[in-house]
Design an enzyme around this catalytic site. Structure first.
Site, mmCIF file in Angstrom:
data_model
loop_
_atom_site.group_PDB
_atom_site.id
_atom_site.type_symbol
_atom_site.label_atom_id
_atom_site.label_comp_id
_atom_site.label_asym_id
_atom_site.label_seq_id
_atom_site.Cartn_x
_atom_site.Cartn_y
_atom_site.Cartn_z
ATOM 1 N N ASP A 1 -7.830 -2.469 14.102
ATOM 2 C CA ASP A 1 -9.206 -2.793 13.689
ATOM 3 C C ASP A 1 -9.246 -4.040 12.816
ATOM 4 O O ASP A 1 -10.264 -4.353 12.214
ATOM 5 C CB ASP A 1 -9.827 -1.603 12.946
ATOM 6 C CG ASP A 1 -9.035 -1.212 11.686
ATOM 7 O OD1 ASP A 1 -7.993 -1.858 11.408
ATOM 8 O OD2 ASP A 1 -9.452 -0.282 10.982
ATOM 9 N N ASP B 1 0.806 -1.220 0.000
ATOM 10 C CA ASP B 1 0.000 0.000 0.000
ATOM 11 C C ASP B 1 0.840 1.272 0.000
ATOM 12 O O ASP B 1 2.057 1.235 0.209
ATOM 13 C CB ASP B 1 -0.969 0.000 1.200
ATOM 14 C CG ASP B 1 -0.328 -0.497 2.495
ATOM 15 O OD1 ASP B 1 0.907 -0.513 2.583
ATOM 16 O OD2 ASP B 1 -1.067 -0.863 3.418
HETATM 17 C C1 F6R Z 1 1.442 -1.485 6.136
HETATM 18 C C2 F6R Z 1 0.126 -2.076 6.255
HETATM 19 C C3 F6R Z 1 -0.683 -2.014 7.508
HETATM 20 C C4 F6R Z 1 0.120 -2.328 8.771
HETATM 21 C C5 F6R Z 1 -0.765 -2.234 9.999
HETATM 22 C C6 F6R Z 1 -0.004 -2.480 11.285
HETATM 23 O O1 F6R Z 1 1.947 -1.677 4.842
HETATM 24 O O2 F6R Z 1 -0.314 -2.587 5.294
HETATM 25 O O3 F6R Z 1 -1.739 -2.943 7.402
HETATM 26 O O4 F6R Z 1 0.667 -3.609 8.667
HETATM 27 O O5 F6R Z 1 -1.364 -0.961 10.050
HETATM 28 O O6 F6R Z 1 0.894 -1.443 11.479
HETATM 29 P P1 F6R Z 1 1.991 -1.485 12.623
HETATM 30 O O7 F6R Z 1 2.907 -2.592 12.280
HETATM 31 O O8 F6R Z 1 2.658 -0.146 12.548
HETATM 32 O O9 F6R Z 1 1.247 -1.704 13.891
#
Ligand code: F6R
Length: 236
Positions: free
Chosen positions: A136, A67
């Site tokens: 979420d 993303d």
């Molecule tokens: C990032 C992504 C998100 C993160 C998620 C968790 O490319 O796709 O889905 O994996 O928001 O983020 P962290 O690891 O910062 O808690």
């Protein structure tokens, strides 16, 4: 699902890096699906170390990221392209022109999304998709919704995601409101899936994703339908 817990983030990160390195060694021209966020940083540090000290080579790999924020150019320090360059690409021998992150500044996001899926298809899908999980239950930026979206698409970020990601920006007001994200076609099409998460705050949502009903209200629950998922969880 293969679920493993580790006492610390460092141990989990080493296990995640070994998982990915084994794939790279077995298939040097593999396609790696990659993620950003705080969860994989230790994994990328360890992969960089393995490159430096053990000769792990990414020279023939292609990478496809999940993303990108809408409106951020790759030169913006909070863009996911910038993150990947900083945390992994500049530290290993992958060819930059073999690394793909959705273009957040594309004039026509729909065309960018369609081209992204066409690229994933042309590559034959990813050999492994690395994932984190949002508070979420989002994976990529597939937010809780009424249905799963297959295609790479433009998404409005959930207020909880904006809140969670505000820590990387000066304030929540600076967090982009939209993102381009790979959908379930790209994620579920991976031959293998590796999800990394840590800390008590992630434990509940992870349990629900693994053992609760499969529902687009908790996007990570779809992983129950994938035949080869490994989840590595660190207690802290
Ligand atoms: C990032 C992504 C998100 C993160 C998620 C968790 O490319 O796709 O889905 O994996 O928001 O983020 P962290 O690891 O910062 O808690």
């Amino acid at each position: 699902m293969n679920y493993q817990t580790f006492p610390t983030y460092a141990e989990m990160s080493r296990a995640a890096a070994k998982f990915l390195a084994d794939i790279v060694r077995a298939k040097p021209d593999c396609v790696l699906g990659l993620a950003t966020g705080s969860s994989p940083i230790g994994t990328y540090d360890e992969l960089a170390r393995m490159h430096r000290e053990e000769g792990l080579s990414f020279a023939r790999c292609t990478t496809v990221n999940l993303d990108e924020y809408r409106g951020l150019a790759g030169t913006h320090p909070q863009s996911y392209r910038y993150f990947m360059n900083e945390h992994l690409f500049s530290r290993v021998d992958v060819r930059l022109d073999h690394t793909f992150v959705p273009n957040g500044t594309a004039a026509d996001p729909a065309a960018e999304c369609a081209a992204y899926d066409a690229r994933i298809k042309a590559l034959g899908g990813t050999d492994v998709q690395l994932l984190g999980i949002g508070p979420d239950g989002h994976i990529g930026f597939n937010e809780p919704a009424d249905e799963f979206t297959d295609a790479t698409h433009l998404v409005d970020l959930d207020p909880s995601t904006i809140e969670a990601n505000a820590r990387f920006f000066d304030s929540a007001a600076d967090v982009p409101r939209q993102a381009l994200t790979m959908g379930m076609f790209g994620i579920m099409g991976a031959k293998r899936i590796l999800l990394v998460a840590s800390g008590a705050a992630k434990k509940g949502v992870l349990e629900e994703a693994m053992h609760g009903p499969v529902t687009p209200r908790l996007p990570a629950s779809i992983l129950q339908k994938h035949p080869d998922v490994t989840i590595l969880f660190a207690e802290k």
